[in-house]
Structures are given as structure tokens and as C-alpha cells.
Design a protein around this motif. Structure first.
Motif, PDB file in Angstrom:
ATOM      1  N   SER A  46       0.835  -1.206   0.000  1.00 51.80           N
ATOM      2  CA  SER A  46       0.000   0.000   0.000  1.00 51.80           C
ATOM      3  C   SER A  46       0.870   1.257   0.000  1.00 51.80           C
ATOM      4  O   SER A  46       0.346   2.373  -0.052  1.00 51.80           O
ATOM      5  N   SER A  47       2.162   1.079   0.050  1.00 50.14           N
ATOM      6  CA  SER A  47       3.120   2.186  -0.036  1.00 50.14           C
ATOM      7  C   SER A  47       4.427   1.625  -0.587  1.00 50.14           C
ATOM      8  O   SER A  47       4.591   0.403  -0.708  1.00 50.14           O
ATOM      9  N   LEU A  48       5.341   2.505  -0.913  1.00 49.41           N
ATOM     10  CA  LEU A  48       6.617   2.038  -1.451  1.00 49.41           C
ATOM     11  C   LEU A  48       7.395   1.263  -0.392  1.00 49.41           C
ATOM     12  O   LEU A  48       7.439   1.671   0.781  1.00 49.41           O
ATOM     13  N   PRO A  49       8.015   0.149  -0.768  1.00 49.45           N
ATOM     14  CA  PRO A  49       8.851  -0.586   0.202  1.00 49.45           C
ATOM     15  C   PRO A  49      10.042   0.290   0.628  1.00 49.45           C
ATOM     16  O   PRO A  49      10.676   0.939  -0.210  1.00 49.45           O
ATOM     17  N   LEU A  69       1.343   8.704  -4.697  1.00 51.06           N
ATOM     18  CA  LEU A  69       2.786   8.946  -4.665  1.00 51.06           C
ATOM     19  C   LEU A  69       2.994  10.345  -4.117  1.00 51.06           C
ATOM     20  O   LEU A  69       2.684  11.343  -4.776  1.00 51.06           O
ATOM     21  N   ALA A  70       3.503  10.414  -2.893  1.00 51.62           N
ATOM     22  CA  ALA A  70       3.664  11.699  -2.223  1.00 51.62           C
ATOM     23  C   ALA A  70       4.911  12.423  -2.720  1.00 51.62           C
ATOM     24  O   ALA A  70       5.679  11.922  -3.556  1.00 51.62           O
ATOM     25  N   ARG A  71       5.135  13.587  -2.186  1.00 49.12           N
ATOM     26  CA  ARG A  71       6.321  14.369  -2.532  1.00 49.12           C
ATOM     27  C   ARG A  71       7.591  13.591  -2.149  1.00 49.12           C
ATOM     28  O   ARG A  71       7.666  13.016  -1.061  1.00 49.12           O
ATOM     29  N   ASP A  72       8.560  13.573  -3.050  1.00 50.17           N
ATOM     30  CA  ASP A  72       9.826  12.853  -2.826  1.00 50.17           C
ATOM     31  C   ASP A  72       9.577  11.393  -2.453  1.00 50.17           C
ATOM     32  O   ASP A  72      10.282  10.827  -1.592  1.00 50.17           O
ATOM     33  N   ALA A  73       8.578  10.777  -3.089  1.00 44.58           N
ATOM     34  CA  ALA A  73       8.185   9.410  -2.724  1.00 44.58           C
ATOM     35  C   ALA A  73       9.358   8.440  -2.814  1.00 44.58           C
ATOM     36  O   ALA A  73       9.565   7.608  -1.905  1.00 44.58           O
ATOM     37  N   PHE A  74      10.156   8.489  -3.848  1.00 41.08           N
ATOM     38  CA  PHE A  74      11.261   7.546  -4.026  1.00 41.08           C
ATOM     39  C   PHE A  74      12.514   8.007  -3.278  1.00 41.08           C
ATOM     40  O   PHE A  74      13.253   7.184  -2.715  1.00 41.08           O
ATOM     41  N   SER A  76      12.546   9.548  -0.482  1.00 39.51           N
ATOM     42  CA  SER A  76      12.362   9.337   0.958  1.00 39.51           C
ATOM     43  C   SER A  76      12.669   7.895   1.384  1.00 39.51           C
ATOM     44  O   SER A  76      12.934   7.642   2.560  1.00 39.51           O
ATOM     45  N   VAL A  77      12.660   6.931   0.460  1.00 41.69           N
ATOM     46  CA  VAL A  77      13.002   5.544   0.794  1.00 41.69           C
ATOM     47  C   VAL A  77      14.381   5.174   0.247  1.00 41.69           C
ATOM     48  O   VAL A  77      14.735   3.987   0.185  1.00 41.69           O
ATOM     49  N   GLY A  78      15.156   6.173  -0.145  1.00 43.80           N
ATOM     50  CA  GLY A  78      16.538   5.959  -0.542  1.00 43.80           C
ATOM     51  C   GLY A  78      16.746   5.384  -1.914  1.00 43.80           C
ATOM     52  O   GLY A  78      17.838   4.890  -2.215  1.00 43.80           O
ATOM     53  N   LEU A  79      15.736   5.467  -2.799  1.00 44.21           N
ATOM     54  CA  LEU A  79      15.869   4.881  -4.136  1.00 44.21           C
ATOM     55  C   LEU A  79      16.152   5.988  -5.157  1.00 44.21           C
ATOM     56  O   LEU A  79      15.327   6.323  -6.009  1.00 44.21           O
ATOM     57  N   LEU A  80      17.356   6.551  -5.095  1.00 43.22           N
ATOM     58  CA  LEU A  80      17.724   7.651  -5.969  1.00 43.22           C
ATOM     59  C   LEU A  80      18.418   7.184  -7.251  1.00 43.22           C
ATOM     60  O   LEU A  80      18.673   7.997  -8.133  1.00 43.22           O
ATOM     61  N   ASN A  81      18.721   5.893  -7.354  1.00 42.90           N
ATOM     62  CA  ASN A  81      19.434   5.382  -8.521  1.00 42.90           C
ATOM     63  C   ASN A  81      18.519   4.659  -9.504  1.00 42.90           C
ATOM     64  O   ASN A  81      19.001   3.988 -10.422  1.00 42.90           O
ATOM     65  N   LEU A  82      17.237   4.816  -9.309  1.00 39.76           N
ATOM     66  CA  LEU A  82      16.287   4.141 -10.197  1.00 39.76           C
ATOM     67  C   LEU A  82      16.374   4.694 -11.617  1.00 39.76           C
ATOM     68  O   LEU A  82      16.389   5.910 -11.830  1.00 39.76           O
ATOM     69  N   GLN A  83      16.385   3.781 -12.563  1.00 37.24           N
ATOM     70  CA  GLN A  83      16.362   4.147 -13.976  1.00 37.24           C
ATOM     71  C   GLN A  83      15.025   3.811 -14.631  1.00 37.24           C
ATOM     72  O   GLN A  83      14.615   4.486 -15.564  1.00 37.24           O
ATOM     73  N   ARG A  84      14.378   2.767 -14.119  1.00 38.90           N
ATOM     74  CA  ARG A  84      13.084   2.363 -14.668  1.00 38.90           C
ATOM     75  C   ARG A  84      12.125   2.054 -13.527  1.00 38.90           C
ATOM     76  O   ARG A  84      12.473   1.345 -12.580  1.00 38.90           O
TER      77      ARG A  84
END
Length: 519
Positions: A46-49, A69-74, A76-84
Motif C-alpha cells: 500500500s506504499s513504497l517498500p 505517490l507523495a512528494r519525494d516518494a522515491f 524518501s526511501v533511498g531509491l535515488l538510482n532508479l532508472q526504470r
């Protein structure tokens, strides 16, 4: 022996899984196409892991229940290297404009088949490396001006099945590198060719499955689209009925047309003053250019004193009529007619003059005793004094009306009513003002009051008659100027000889209606 043990330990460590692959259940982390990938599809999230390794490059979150998807959703969980990021069918309803902030190496996002009804134009701002964006199956309905921020590397955008009804001509203005755009299975009836003027690299444009209305509004885009060679599937017309199911390429450009429409100005009924001038007209639109004409009572207009002027335009024009020195011969129904190859339409304008309505009622009596008493008093005081008093009261009353410019019905005081009744009863010789015809043996007859009321058919500032002269026989229309005249039998002597007829006219003028009685 020690050396052998050391070698075995080093071998085990070499084949041990790295820490980033220790995914929390139910996610599975693995290498896929040379990328660190977390597969969390259908995991009931129900939210990002929040316990995935920060080195993850690909994230699958489809078939979950993440409504927002809230502000800084990714971030805030430390997933800054996502490409896809793949989040199709994840029950998404809201995406904050900064949900993807600081994902500077993001190249692909799939948000298909959610319940997103709108996207802020600044969503994906800063994701300048984004190359592929899927928004299929979201009820977006409208794409506004500059719907997307500058995305200089975006190559493919899909908006299939988004219930789109409107696309602003500058919706994609910041997507100059776009090569593929899909808008199939929406609710589009019209598009402007200007929507695609910014695309220097566009190679594929998918538009089938929309209920296109093949009229003049679509003609420009139709011509551009067929010349662009971007289509692979032919497009068909859904409307109007005469072109339904026909292919665009089989319908000549000039048949993408709009029937005429007529609007009258200033209104469907125009009132004029007798002897005055009046102008009215009709506003006509249509494509191809409509031809406009006027009829009077169903016949071509041949009035030599009537002027018809037109403000010409190919698709938008005015046809005006001016009537000078208006008379009864000019009143009636004027018809504006517009026609082109598709249809002939018309609209009526009615020219009217003010109506004059006449009614008769009876003034209210103060009773026979009051009448006799007033007669005796008036005879005793003398005819000259009575006439002088009445004249002074009338002059003062008229001056007060003009000076104050009253806007209400005129009403008489008790004293004035008595004086007025006396003047009616005692004035038998209008030429001389003599009272000799009066005598103690007269039988007074209550005189009828004749009221002429000018009725204004338009909502002007008009007023009802004063209560002294009201009755059930008055018309129900709005009241304008009121003129009252009193005539009656002054009295009959007991010897049977008829007395001279007494007549007195008392004009009652209601201020607030600027016109005099119509000639």
C-alpha cells in the motif's frame, strides 16, 4: 591444513550472494539485463517498500494498492538510482508534482491503467533523461497547455484509452524530440494541426479509435495528417451522419464543412417609437461561407426607406437592418436566412410599436351626504372662491410633480378629493364658469371616469394608477401614461327640464414614463 581451510572460506565468500539481493519478502531482487532489479509485483503493498537497497536500478511495483505517490516518494526511501519504474495497475489516484524529484538518471516510467485523473504540468520536472513514458488507461480527459515540462530526450509517449476529449494546441510544446505519440481509443472529435507543429522528429502518430467529427473544425488537421504520411491505419468519420464510417482520404476536403448558424441582435423582439429610427441584425457563422438574406413577412424586402448593411467575413458576418421614420407599415416579422452547401437556417426578429389600451372605471364616492354638504358649502362660499382654490391646488400639485420628478402613482388627499368633486359638480358652463345652473333641487349623478392607459410591452419604468381611480376593469398589462376625463349629468331639476351638461377633463400624469401619448 590451515591453508586448505583458508582457501575453502575464500571460495565460499566468493560465491555468496551480495547484500543488495537480500530483498524483503515478497520482493525478489536479481540481475536483469545487466541491472539491479527489485520485483515486487502483486505483493500487496500500500506504499513504497522502504527496505530495498539504495543501489536498485529497476523497480517493479505493478498490481499493488498504492493510491498515492507523495512528494519525494522515491527519494524518501533511498531509491535515488532508479532508472526504470513500472507501476501499472497499482490503484494510483494521485501523483504529487515532486514525486519523482532528484531521480536524475530516470529513463522510463510506466503508470498505465491507474485512476490518475490529472497530472500537474511540473510532474517529471528535472527528469531530463526520461525517454519513455506510458500513461495508458488513466482517465485524464484533458491535456492542458504545456502539459509536460521540458523533456529534451523523451522519444515515446503513449496515452491510449485515457478518455481524452481535449488536447490543447500547445500541450506537447516542450517535447521537441518526440518520435512516437499514441492517442488511440480516446474520445477525440477534433484536433488542431498546431498540436504537432513542434515535432521535427515525429515518425509515428497513432489516432485510430476516436469518434472523429468530420466538419470544418477538423479540416485543417485532416489535410495536414494525410500529407504527413504519419498514419499506418486509415481514420474514419463518426459524425456527422452523412459521413459516418467513411475514410478521411475518401472524403474531399471541402466536405469537411459546418452548416450555418444564426444569432439575432439585440433580441428576438425589437420595439421602436413611431416616427423614430431603429436598427437590428443577425450574426451568421458557417463554413463554407454562408449567403445571408432578409425577408419581411415571408417576402423579399422592397422597402425603399429600409437599409441593409453587411459586415463581410468568410466564416463570420453580420447582416444589419435600419428602419427610418418607423410606422405601422414597418411592424411585423423580419426573417434572417443563411445558407451554404450543407443547410439553410433562419431566425425571426419581430418589430413592434407600443400599444395603447383604454379602460373605463368609476371613481369612489364619499356618499350622498358629503356631496350635498359640499354643494351647500360651495354655493355659500361662492363659485369664484371655489374655482380659485382649485386652480391654486392644481398649479401647486403640477409644480411639485415637475420639481421633485416623482416616480410613483399620484394620489389625492381627502381635501383635494372633496375640492375636485365639488368642481365637477358645480362647473356647468365651461365657457363662463358660471354657477347659475346649480340649484337646491338638483339630483346629482355620480360621473363616470374615463382612463386612457398607454401600455408599454417592454419592461420600462411604469406605475399603476392611483387608488382613487382603480377598479376591476383596468387591464392587467404594465401602465405607462394615464389620462383621466370626467363627464356626466350635472343634475336634473324637479320640474323635469334637463340641466346643462357638465363636463370636466382632469388629466392625471404619472411621472416615470418619459413618453407622451403616442400619436
Amino acid at each position: 591444513m590451515a591453508v586448505v581451510s583458508l582457501l575453502m572460506l575464500m571460495t565460499a565468500l566468493a560465491f555468496a550472494a551480495p547484500d543488495w539481493m537480500d530483498c524483503p519478502t515478497p520482493c525478489k531482487c536479481k540481475w536483469s539485463s545487466g541491472k539491479k532489479t527489485a520485483v515486487c509485483e502483486g505483493g500487496g503493498f500500500s506504499s513504497l517498500p522502504d527496505n530495498l537497497d539504495g543501489e536498485m536500478q529497476v523497480l517493479y511495483l505493478s498490481d499493488n494498492y498504492i493510491s498515492r505517490l507523495a512528494r519525494d516518494a522515491f527519494k524518501s526511501v533511498g531509491l535515488l538510482n532508479l532508472q526504470r519504474i513500472f507501476m501499472s495497475n497499482a490503484a494510483l489516484q494521485e501523483v504529487h508534482r515532486d514525486a519523482f524529484r532528484d531521480l536524475i538518471i530516470l529513463v522510463e516510467v510506466d503508470l498505465s491503467h491507474n485512476q490518475i485523473t490529472s497530472l500537474h504540468p511540473e510532474t517529471f520536472h528535472g527528469n531530463e533523461r526520461l525517454r519513455v513514458l506510458y500513461l495508458n488507461g488513466n482517465p485524464l480527459r484533458r491535456l492542458v497547455q504545456a502539459q509536460f515540462p521540458p523533456l529534451p530526450h523523451l522519444r515515446s509517449l503513449e496515452l491510449d484509452g485515457c478518455q481524452l476529449e481535449y488536447v490543447h494546441r500547445n500541450a506537447f510544446v516542450h517535447l521537441s524530440a518526440l518520435e512516437t505519440l499514441s492517442l488511440r481509443q480516446n474520445l477525440l472529435r477534433n484536433l488542431s494541426e498546431e498540436v504537432f507543429m513542434n515535432f521535427a522528429h515525429l515518425k509515428t502518430l497513432v489516432l485510430e479509435g476516436n469518434p472523429w467529427r468530420c466538419d470544418c473544425e477538423l479540416r485543417g488537421f485532416r489535410d495536414w495528417f494525410l500529407l504527413s504520411k504519419l498514419h499506418s491505419v486509415p481514420l474514419t468519420c463518426s459524425e456527422p451522419e452523412r459521413l459516418a464510417d467513411r475514410l478521411w482520404e475518401n472524403v474531399p476536403s471541402e466536405e469537411f464543412a459546418c452548416p450555418p448558424r444564426v444569432f439575432v441582435s439585440p433580441q428576438a423582439q425589437v420595439q421602436a417609437e413611431a416616427g423614430g429610427n431603429v436598427s437590428f441584425g443577425c450574426h451568421v457563422t458557417g463554413d463554407p461561407e454562408p449567403q445571408v438574406s432578409w425577408l419581411y413577412e415571408g417576402y423579399p424586402i422592397n422597402h425603399t426607406w429600409l437599409v441593409i448593411e453587411a459586415e463581410e467575413g468568410l466564416l463570420d458576418k453580420w447582416a444589419n437592418i435600419s428602419v427610418y421614420n418607423v410606422s405601422d407599415a414597418d411592424t411585423g416579422v423580419y426573417t434572417c436566412i443563411a445558407r451554404n452547401i450543407l443547410d439553410t437556417v433562419s431566425l425571426n426578429v419581430t418589430l413592434v410599436l407600443p400599444e395603447v389600451v383604454t379602460a373605463t372605471t368609476v371613481s369612489k364616492s364619499e356618499g350622498s351626504l358629503v356631496w350635498w354638504g359640499l354643494v351647500i358649502v360651495s354655493v355659500t362660499l361662492g363659485c369664484a372662491a371655489v374655482i380659485t382654490t382649485i386652480a391654486v391646488c392644481c398649479v401647486r400639485n403640477r409644480n411639485r410633480h415637475h420639481r421633485r420628478n416623482l416616480k410613483a402613482s399620484v394620489s389625492f388627499t381627502d381635501q383635494e378629493k372633496k375640492l375636485l368633486d365639488v368642481s365637477i359638480a358645480t362647473t356647468t358652463d365651461r365657457g363662463t364658469g358660471s354657477c347659475e345652473a346649480l340649484g337646491p333641487d338638483l339630483e346629482l349623478v355620480e360621473p363616470p371616469v374615463h382612463i386612457t392607459i398607454e401600455s408599454e410591452p417592454l419592461p420600462l419604468a411604469v406605475f399603476p394608477p392611483p387608488p382613487e381611480f382603480s377598479g376591476s376593469v383596468l387591464p392587467t398589462a404594465a401602465y405607462g401614461n394615464i389620462f383621466i376625463s370626467v363627464s356626466g349629468q350635472a343634475g336634473v331639476p324637479r320640474n323635469g327640464d334637463p340641466a346643462a351638461e357638465a363636463t370636466r377633463h382632469s388629466p392625471l400624469r404619472q411621472h416615470g414614463s418619459p413618453r407622451h401619448r403616442r400619436r
